[in-house]
Write an enzyme that holds these catalytic residues in place. Structure first.
Site, PDB file in Angstrom:
ATOM      1  N   GLU A  40      -6.519   2.029  34.117  1.00 15.66           N
ATOM      2  CA  GLU A  40      -6.289   3.928  33.776  1.00 15.66           C
ATOM      3  C   GLU A  40      -5.284   4.017  33.410  1.00 15.66           C
ATOM      4  O   GLU A  40      -5.054   5.041  33.442  1.00 15.66           O
ATOM      5  CB  GLU A  40      -7.243   4.143  34.679  1.00 15.66           C
TER       6      GLU A  40
ATOM      7  N   HIS B 167      -4.489   4.122  29.911  1.00 17.27           N
ATOM      8  CA  HIS B 167      -4.726   5.325  29.017  1.00 17.27           C
ATOM      9  C   HIS B 167      -3.776   6.998  29.219  1.00 17.27           C
ATOM     10  O   HIS B 167      -3.335   7.752  28.571  1.00 17.27           O
ATOM     11  CB  HIS B 167      -6.355   5.640  30.295  1.00 17.27           C
TER      12      HIS B 167
ATOM     13  N   GLU C  25      -8.284   3.027  23.695  1.00 18.98           N
ATOM     14  CA  GLU C  25      -9.091   2.113  24.862  1.00 18.98           C
ATOM     15  C   GLU C  25      -7.310   0.833  23.882  1.00 18.98           C
ATOM     16  O   GLU C  25      -7.041  -0.280  24.723  1.00 18.98           O
ATOM     17  CB  GLU C  25      -9.599   1.718  24.269  1.00 18.98           C
TER      18      GLU C  25
END
Length: 491
Positions: A257, A260, A286
């Site tokens: 995460e 991201h 991604e």
């Protein structure tokens, strides 16, 4: 003000409101009391009505008509490209339908969570049928006679088609299956044993977030059932989860995460609250999370550093040395859950979902038959049976919230990550020595300049081609996988 300035001022307000809507979604996943779900559905529907109205505002077409694009720089032209695309797509979807989708998917998220907890797909099936009916109606409006699934995919990966991805995934699947079968026939590394204090996990996971460059002054780490990243610009939040017997679930979910989140945090601040101020596609997004998690975070060099951090945090946890730890981190194991899947098998989980959701959207598969279809495909791909719905068809939140066309971007992101990793190693020859010291700055700095800072300036495939110096293909990913797991398992 001229037409371009008027348009951008209007767009900034729209982007700001979209961020507010996103914050409602973050709250729903992390802090909202369960009983608030019906009211939150109304709130989300109201926000979507406002946003949809702004996206189809007739003034946008007027402003676009008045702007002389010849006087704009590359960023200005890119802003118009995004605005035109958004306006055209939104104008095809009736406002009432957009609001109904927002309301139903917000409520469906709670229904899914309850069905998942009860392991009862039949309790969720009627709601999922309603979501699919609405999303298919939206897809038909967007496709205007074209392929419905492609129209939905375009929301997440502009320019991609289902047929194109099917061909790419068709090249991946047999090679990954072959490698997996060879690995399963070899001696497996040991499994991690023991219990790991969950508060200590969260302390170390925040350290990992900072190690990979996550700016905690503009973000936060919370816990959720399904880890995710939310927001952009100056407010980018992530979630993770803990399991006292599996700290890797927490640590690698966090690193994923953070990939991201760092993408969003590192976009050129001049693009803040504009269409260029967010990641250009979910496939590119991604690619950042997967290269952070796998090629960097699960590398032999970084695993050695993480081993030392875990000894500091947990004491002697039963792993003798860094090499054993590296093998445990990359252990190929049977399992049901996509988000917990090892690097080698992860894409097989995605390809299953890609095929099933295309069939659902195309009308070739009905919701009443979905659980059986999932279980049959899983048995064919993995060689064992799904034991319960929460480990199968109910494990992911995506379909409940209408994210059809999203799943394939996970594997596309892996393909992009493979290409970026090959280019990164070419340009940063001292990478392993740096990672062994817990220094990710050269790797993340390279990714920032190659990908992240550009935001939505370029089209997804163009951005990848610029970053790696050639058109992206699945070949680098397969080469990396083959080399890594052949070495790990002595193939």
């Amino acid at each position: 003000m001229n037409a371009f300035d008027d348009l951008m001022a209007f767009q900034r307000e729209t982007e700001a409101l979209a961020q507010v809507a996103g914050r409602l979604g973050w709250d729903q996943e992390t802090m909202m009391p369960r009983g608030a779900a019906p009211q939150r559905g109304e709130e989300m529907a109201a926000m979507e009505s406002v946003l949809h109205g702004r996206r189809i505002d007739p003034r946008i077409a007027d402003w676009l008509e008045m702007i002389d694009e010849g006087h704009l720089d590359a960023a200005g032209s890119a802003q118009l490209r995004h605005i035109r695309r958004s306006h055209a797509r939104a104008s095809k979807v009736p406002a009432a339908l957009a609001a109904r989708i927002a309301r139903v998917t917000s409520e469906a998220q709670g229904t899914w969570a309850e069905a998942r907890e009860a392991d009862d797909f039949k309790a969720f099936a009627p709601t999922l049928s309603e979501v699919i009916t609405l999303k298919r109606e939206e897809g038909m409006a967007l496709a205007a006679g074209g392929d419905v699934y492609d129209a939905m995919l375009d929301d997440y990966e502009p320019g991609a088609t289902g047929a194109e991805l099917e061909a790419m995934f068709g090249a991946l699947r047999p090679e990954l299956t072959r490698l997996r079968e060879a690995v399963r026939g070899a001696e497996a590394p040991p499994m991690l044993q023991g219990k790991f204090d969950e508060s200590a996990q969260m302390k170390l996971t925040r350290q990992l977030a900072k190690t990979f460059g996550y700016d905690m002054s503009k973000g936060r780490v919370d816990k959720a059932v399904h880890p995710f990243s939310s927001g952009s610009g100056l407010d980018v939040r992530i979630t993770t989860r803990t399991n006292e017997t599996d700290p890797f679930n927490c640590f690698y979910s966090t690193i994923h995460e953070v990939g991201h989140a760092c993408y969003e945090q590192e976009i050129n601040q001049a693009y803040l609250l504009t269409p260029l101020g967010a990641g250009v596609s979910m496939g590119v997004h991604e690619s950042q999370s997967r290269i952070y998690e796998n090629q960097l975070g699960r590398s032999r060099a970084f695993a050695g550093w993480l081993y030392r951090q875990m000894r500091d945090a947990f004491g002697d946890f039963g792993v003798a040395d860094e090499d054993t730890f590296y093998r445990i981190v990359n252990r190929v194991s049977d399992g049901f859950i996509r988000t917990e899947a090892d690097e080698l098998q992860y894409n097989l989980h995605v390809l299953l979902r890609f095929d099933l959701e295309r069939a659902l959207m195309g009308g070739d598969l009905q919701v009443d038959d979905l659980e059986a279809a999932w279980n049959d495909r899983f048995r064919a791909d993995f060689g064992y049976d799904v034991d319960r719905p929460s480990n199968g068809v109910l494990q992911d939140v995506h379909w409940s919230v209408g994210l059809f066309g999203y799943f394939p971007t996970y594997s596309l992101g892996n393909v992009y990550a493979g290409c970026l990793h090959a280019a990164l190693r070419r340009d940063v020859p001292e990478l392993d020595a740096q990672l062994a010291q817990g220094d990710t700055s050269h790797a993340t700095g390279w990714l920032r300049q190659a990908v992240q800072t550009h935001g939505g300036l370029y089209q997804p495939r163009d951005l990848m081609t610029r970053a790696i110096g050639q058109a992206p293909t699945e070949a680098p990913l397969l080469a990396y996988m083959t080399e890594k797991f052949s070495d790990l398992y002595g193939l």
